[in-house]
Write an enzyme that holds these catalytic residues in place. Sequence first.
Site, PDB file in Angstrom:
ATOM      1  N   ASP A 228       0.920  -1.087   0.020  1.00  3.58           N
ATOM      2  CA  ASP A 228      -0.033   0.059   0.023  1.00  3.58           C
ATOM      3  C   ASP A 228       0.903   1.169  -0.072  1.00  3.58           C
ATOM      4  O   ASP A 228       0.569   2.032  -0.682  1.00  3.58           O
ATOM      5  CB  ASP A 228      -0.946  -0.144   1.146  1.00  3.58           C
ATOM      6  CG  ASP A 228      -1.789   1.326   1.334  1.00  3.58           C
ATOM      7  OD1 ASP A 228      -2.571   1.594   0.450  1.00  3.58           O
ATOM      8  OD2 ASP A 228      -1.643   1.959   2.092  1.00  3.58           O
ATOM      9  N   LYS A 232       1.612   4.253  -3.049  1.00  7.67           N
ATOM     10  CA  LYS A 232       1.750   5.745  -2.879  1.00  7.67           C
ATOM     11  C   LYS A 232       2.897   6.379  -3.165  1.00  7.67           C
ATOM     12  O   LYS A 232       3.112   7.572  -3.763  1.00  7.67           O
ATOM     13  CB  LYS A 232       1.308   6.108  -1.232  1.00  7.67           C
ATOM     14  CG  LYS A 232      -0.312   5.776  -1.076  1.00  7.67           C
ATOM     15  CD  LYS A 232      -0.448   5.670   0.531  1.00  7.67           C
ATOM     16  CE  LYS A 232      -1.674   5.106   0.729  1.00  7.67           C
ATOM     17  NZ  LYS A 232      -1.902   5.248   2.273  1.00  7.67           N
TER      18      LYS A 232
END
Length: 369
Positions: A228, A232
């Site tokens: 995750d 980003k």
Amino acid sequence: MSASPVFVAIIGAGTVGSSFIPQLQNLIKNTTNRAIFPILIARSSKCLVSRDYTGLDLNNWSADLSASTITPPTFPNETLKWLKSAPGEVVLVDNTSSLEIAQSYPAFLSAGIHIVTPNKKGVSDSLELWDNIFNSARQGGNATGGYFYHEASCGAGLPIINTITDLVKTGDKIKKVEGVFSGTMSFLFNTFHPASGTCDEKFSAIVDKAKAAGYTEPDPRDDLNGLDVARKLTILARLSGLKVPNPTSFPIESLVPAELEAGSASDFMAGLPKFDSAIEERKAAAEKENKVLRFVGKLDVDKNQVSVGIEAFERGTAIASLRGSDNVISFFTERYGANPLVVQGAGAGAEVTAMGITADLIRVLERLN
């Protein structure tokens, strides 16, 4: 004379979508110069739809959706055809995390349909998909394309995407970006190794508490594997000018032991205490240097380097001083050198993520005025 109406189609009415819709309702009530008509609220197997584009009543949308027996139009073909026929501008709000949906963004944008989304899959997957999305968007030079905004893909409602975009557009050069990009990982490490005071709990016990409290994904490995955060960082690296191929093309430190990668989530939680000693040793080593451990993402434009993993930070620094599940991102640029531009605040949660989506919708409306 008021502007022509805008039609809003929503895909995804789960946790984030359920927080976005009341914000949309408030926006509709307070927008006086343009009519906004919600025409679709879709989940995977059912939907509410205004086939004649006159708009849905949002007052009891959740109960109405639960009771609905209407199957959503197929995606992307039927959905695209129907939205193209709307008598005005259309904004597609994708509240899902589906890569399959994101792969259809170029087709919608090329058809002049605007997209607002927190879905980080499309903008962090292959570089080819990234290029296709932005080449199809009006901001990317397609005069008839739709606008594309994805602030909530990185840091929920925090102004991270807009900040880095504004820096680059105004001629600044991004040198480095570093920070804590995961609310879950922030909570785990701020609890396990606080900047002040002590914590005697084992890391596995804190993961267990975080899971019970809903801070982690149902399978905590989806947080602990670092992917995750890597997604980003991929987004920010690309906005900084680095041609990152995909989110697994740089070093990612996973906190999931290899022995526990397979099996169920309950098997993982049962086996995790056996691996507490390794992270305890790193905590002790950091303590000797008066530092604390944090799970961070870093990119260095000049060195063409991106990485995700645990690092030790001196007490008193912005990253070390985090509390709760806050995120903090530091931008080092030619303008902001020794003293970086810092964005800090809640980087996760349905309400703040929905705020980021709503703010992007407002940007589209402003661009259309």
